[in-house]
Design a protein around this motif. Structure first.
Motif, PDB file in Angstrom:
ATOM      1  N   GLN A   1       0.799  -1.216   0.000  1.00  0.00           N
ATOM      2  CA  GLN A   1       0.000   0.000   0.000  1.00  0.00           C
ATOM      3  C   GLN A   1       0.840   1.277   0.000  1.00  0.00           C
ATOM      4  OE1 GLN A   1      -2.243   0.663   3.620  1.00  0.00           O
ATOM      5  NE2 GLN A   1      -0.798  -0.556   4.774  1.00  0.00           N
ATOM      6  N   GLN A   2       2.050   1.252   0.428  1.00  0.00           N
ATOM      7  CA  GLN A   2       2.929   2.418   0.527  1.00  0.00           C
ATOM      8  C   GLN A   2       2.472   3.403   1.606  1.00  0.00           C
ATOM      9  OE1 GLN A   2       5.841   2.660  -1.405  1.00  0.00           O
ATOM     10  NE2 GLN A   2       5.301   0.606  -2.060  1.00  0.00           N
ATOM     11  N   LEU A   3       1.222   3.797   1.579  1.00  0.00           N
ATOM     12  CA  LEU A   3       0.666   4.675   2.606  1.00  0.00           C
ATOM     13  C   LEU A   3      -0.837   4.462   2.637  1.00  0.00           C
ATOM     14  CD1 LEU A   3      -1.031   7.447   1.555  1.00  0.00           C
ATOM     15  CD2 LEU A   3       1.207   7.913   0.597  1.00  0.00           C
ATOM     16  N   HIS A   4      -1.452   4.920   3.704  1.00  0.00           N
ATOM     17  CA  HIS A   4      -2.917   4.939   3.749  1.00  0.00           C
ATOM     18  C   HIS A   4      -3.351   6.174   4.517  1.00  0.00           C
ATOM     19  CE1 HIS A   4      -2.320   3.025   7.730  1.00  0.00           C
ATOM     20  NE2 HIS A   4      -3.486   3.587   8.029  1.00  0.00           N
ATOM     21  N   LEU A   5      -4.588   6.540   4.352  1.00  0.00           N
ATOM     22  CA  LEU A   5      -5.147   7.717   5.010  1.00  0.00           C
ATOM     23  C   LEU A   5      -6.087   7.272   6.120  1.00  0.00           C
ATOM     24  CD1 LEU A   5      -6.014   9.648   1.736  1.00  0.00           C
ATOM     25  CD2 LEU A   5      -4.046  10.049   3.224  1.00  0.00           C
ATOM     26  N   ASP A   6      -6.010   7.918   7.275  1.00  0.00           N
ATOM     27  CA  ASP A   6      -6.929   7.666   8.385  1.00  0.00           C
ATOM     28  C   ASP A   6      -7.855   8.867   8.522  1.00  0.00           C
ATOM     29  OD1 ASP A   6      -5.787   5.245   9.021  1.00  0.00           O
ATOM     30  OD2 ASP A   6      -4.705   5.966  10.775  1.00  0.00           O
ATOM     31  N   PHE A   7      -9.159   8.592   8.592  1.00  0.00           N
ATOM     32  CA  PHE A   7     -10.160   9.629   8.760  1.00  0.00           C
ATOM     33  C   PHE A   7     -10.910   9.379  10.058  1.00  0.00           C
ATOM     34  CE2 PHE A   7      -9.978   9.133   4.009  1.00  0.00           C
ATOM     35  CZ  PHE A   7      -9.224  10.280   3.787  1.00  0.00           C
ATOM     36  N   ASP A   8     -10.920  10.372  10.930  1.00  0.00           N
ATOM     37  CA  ASP A   8     -11.611  10.252  12.214  1.00  0.00           C
ATOM     38  C   ASP A   8     -13.098  10.512  12.028  1.00  0.00           C
ATOM     39  OD1 ASP A   8      -9.162   9.808  13.396  1.00  0.00           O
ATOM     40  OD2 ASP A   8      -8.931  11.862  14.113  1.00  0.00           O
ATOM     41  N   VAL A   9     -13.907   9.677  12.678  1.00  0.00           N
ATOM     42  CA  VAL A   9     -15.363   9.773  12.615  1.00  0.00           C
ATOM     43  C   VAL A   9     -15.887   9.641  14.055  1.00  0.00           C
ATOM     44  CG1 VAL A   9     -17.460   8.646  11.768  1.00  0.00           C
ATOM     45  CG2 VAL A   9     -15.424   8.675  10.343  1.00  0.00           C
ATOM     46  N   PRO A  10     -16.805  10.507  14.471  1.00  0.00           N
ATOM     47  CA  PRO A  10     -17.387  10.327  15.806  1.00  0.00           C
ATOM     48  C   PRO A  10     -17.990   8.921  15.916  1.00  0.00           C
ATOM     49  CG  PRO A  10     -18.066  12.433  14.865  1.00  0.00           C
ATOM     50  CD  PRO A  10     -17.370  11.664  13.770  1.00  0.00           C
ATOM     51  N   THR A  11     -17.740   8.270  17.022  1.00  0.00           N
ATOM     52  CA  THR A  11     -18.185   6.885  17.213  1.00  0.00           C
ATOM     53  C   THR A  11     -19.666   6.707  16.897  1.00  0.00           C
ATOM     54  OG1 THR A  11     -16.482   6.583  18.898  1.00  0.00           O
ATOM     55  CG2 THR A  11     -18.278   4.984  18.873  1.00  0.00           C
ATOM     56  N   GLU A  12     -20.494   7.667  17.295  1.00  0.00           N
ATOM     57  CA  GLU A  12     -21.939   7.540  17.060  1.00  0.00           C
ATOM     58  C   GLU A  12     -22.308   7.640  15.579  1.00  0.00           C
ATOM     59  OE1 GLU A  12     -21.076  11.847  18.141  1.00  0.00           O
ATOM     60  OE2 GLU A  12     -20.499   9.905  18.971  1.00  0.00           O
ATOM     61  N   ARG A  13     -21.392   8.089  14.728  1.00  0.00           N
ATOM     62  CA  ARG A  13     -21.658   8.197  13.279  1.00  0.00           C
ATOM     63  C   ARG A  13     -20.929   7.131  12.469  1.00  0.00           C
ATOM     64  NH1 ARG A  13     -20.399  11.793   9.777  1.00  0.00           N
ATOM     65  NH2 ARG A  13     -22.148  11.163   8.544  1.00  0.00           N
ATOM     66  N   TRP A  14     -20.237   6.225  13.128  1.00  0.00           N
ATOM     67  CA  TRP A  14     -19.366   5.272  12.442  1.00  0.00           C
ATOM     68  C   TRP A  14     -20.112   4.443  11.399  1.00  0.00           C
ATOM     69  CZ3 TRP A  14     -16.042   1.013  15.177  1.00  0.00           C
ATOM     70  CH2 TRP A  14     -14.859   0.824  14.482  1.00  0.00           C
ATOM     71  N   ASP A  15     -21.218   3.821  11.766  1.00  0.00           N
ATOM     72  CA  ASP A  15     -21.974   2.998  10.818  1.00  0.00           C
ATOM     73  C   ASP A  15     -22.550   3.837   9.678  1.00  0.00           C
ATOM     74  OD1 ASP A  15     -21.423   0.654  12.215  1.00  0.00           O
ATOM     75  OD2 ASP A  15     -23.230   0.824  13.443  1.00  0.00           O
ATOM     76  N   GLU A  16     -23.035   5.022  10.008  1.00  0.00           N
ATOM     77  CA  GLU A  16     -23.566   5.922   8.985  1.00  0.00           C
ATOM     78  C   GLU A  16     -22.459   6.343   8.015  1.00  0.00           C
ATOM     79  OE1 GLU A  16     -25.587  10.379   8.711  1.00  0.00           O
ATOM     80  OE2 GLU A  16     -25.257   9.453  10.671  1.00  0.00           O
ATOM     81  N   ALA A  17     -21.282   6.658   8.558  1.00  0.00           N
ATOM     82  CA  ALA A  17     -20.145   7.048   7.712  1.00  0.00           C
ATOM     83  C   ALA A  17     -19.753   5.895   6.797  1.00  0.00           C
ATOM     84  CB  ALA A  17     -18.960   7.474   8.577  1.00  0.00           C
ATOM     85  N   GLU A  18     -19.796   4.671   7.319  1.00  0.00           N
ATOM     86  CA  GLU A  18     -19.475   3.518   6.482  1.00  0.00           C
ATOM     87  C   GLU A  18     -20.458   3.408   5.324  1.00  0.00           C
ATOM     88  OE1 GLU A  18     -17.990  -0.501   7.696  1.00  0.00           O
ATOM     89  OE2 GLU A  18     -20.115  -0.990   7.370  1.00  0.00           O
ATOM     90  N   ARG A  19     -21.733   3.530   5.593  1.00  0.00           N
ATOM     91  CA  ARG A  19     -22.728   3.473   4.517  1.00  0.00           C
ATOM     92  C   ARG A  19     -22.456   4.547   3.460  1.00  0.00           C
ATOM     93  NH1 ARG A  19     -25.983   2.411   8.842  1.00  0.00           N
ATOM     94  NH2 ARG A  19     -26.717   4.567   9.024  1.00  0.00           N
ATOM     95  N   GLU A  20     -22.125   5.737   3.913  1.00  0.00           N
ATOM     96  CA  GLU A  20     -21.904   6.847   2.985  1.00  0.00           C
ATOM     97  C   GLU A  20     -20.673   6.634   2.103  1.00  0.00           C
ATOM     98  OE1 GLU A  20     -21.889  10.348   5.450  1.00  0.00           O
ATOM     99  OE2 GLU A  20     -24.056  10.233   5.776  1.00  0.00           O
ATOM    100  N   VAL A  21     -19.557   6.147   2.677  1.00  0.00           N
ATOM    101  CA  VAL A  21     -18.363   5.945   1.829  1.00  0.00           C
ATOM    102  C   VAL A  21     -18.582   4.794   0.856  1.00  0.00           C
ATOM    103  CG1 VAL A  21     -16.727   7.007   3.446  1.00  0.00           C
ATOM    104  CG2 VAL A  21     -17.039   4.523   3.480  1.00  0.00           C
ATOM    105  N   ILE A  22     -19.326   3.781   1.268  1.00  0.00           N
ATOM    106  CA  ILE A  22     -19.614   2.669   0.357  1.00  0.00           C
ATOM    107  C   ILE A  22     -20.533   3.142  -0.770  1.00  0.00           C
ATOM    108  CG2 ILE A  22     -20.814   0.442   0.182  1.00  0.00           C
ATOM    109  CD1 ILE A  22     -19.514  -0.235   2.945  1.00  0.00           C
ATOM    110  N   GLU A  23     -21.536   3.938  -0.442  1.00  0.00           N
ATOM    111  CA  GLU A  23     -22.411   4.492  -1.487  1.00  0.00           C
ATOM    112  C   GLU A  23     -21.636   5.376  -2.457  1.00  0.00           C
ATOM    113  OE1 GLU A  23     -25.622   6.488   0.505  1.00  0.00           O
ATOM    114  OE2 GLU A  23     -26.487   4.614   1.229  1.00  0.00           O
ATOM    115  N   ALA A  24     -20.576   6.026  -1.956  1.00  0.00           N
ATOM    116  CA  ALA A  24     -19.761   6.908  -2.800  1.00  0.00           C
ATOM    117  C   ALA A  24     -18.767   6.132  -3.665  1.00  0.00           C
ATOM    118  CB  ALA A  24     -19.008   7.919  -1.938  1.00  0.00           C
ATOM    119  N   GLY A  25     -18.603   4.829  -3.395  1.00  0.00           N
ATOM    120  CA  GLY A  25     -17.724   4.029  -4.239  1.00  0.00           C
ATOM    121  C   GLY A  25     -16.620   3.273  -3.534  1.00  0.00           C
TER     122      GLY A  25
END
Length: 125
Positions: A72-96
């Motif tokens: 991978q050479q590098l990866h990016l970490d994005f912080d998400v409030p714990t209460e939004r974690w599942d919602e954030a996952e749905r959104e990034v998957i919907e985005a591709g």
């Protein structure tokens, strides 16, 4: 005294505009200059202090995660409030994005691949 300061982080990809749009949606950032050359696209945060760029790479080969052969050479970490974690996952998957490692209830991060295969993590904070 420091030798330099951190500038922009750049990801190689086959279509800079498309990948910039993906990350603009994930981060809520904006595309900075809409240059006519499609080989380089930059995003900036709302404060104007952080940037992420995308550079066209002919013959781009995505990393494989996890792999030593096409690391991978590098990866990016994005912080998400714990209460939004599942919602954030749905959104990034919907985005591709594609989930490649869940948290299995044991970790505070999940690993995804962006639309062209770069790994990134959503980290619960």
């Amino acid at each position: 005294m420091a030798i330099a300061t951190m500038g922009v982080t750049v990801l190689d990809c086959p279509d800079p505009r498309r990948l910039a749009e993906f990350y603009a949606g994930v981060l809520g950032w904006r595309i900075l200059e809409d240059r006519s050359d499609s080989e380089w696209v930059e995003l900036g945060d709302t404060a104007g202090t952080r940037r992420l760029a995308f550079q066209e790479s002919a013959g781009y080969v995505p990393p494989e995660w996890p792999s030593l052969e096409h690391a991978q050479q590098l990866h990016l970490d994005f912080d998400v409030p714990t209460e939004r974690w599942d919602e954030a996952e749905r959104e990034v998957i919907e985005a591709g994005a594609r989930l490649v490692q869940g948290d299995e209830g044991k970790r505070d991060f999940r690993v995804y691949l962006d639309p062209v295969g770069h790994p990134f993590c959503l980290c619960a904070k």
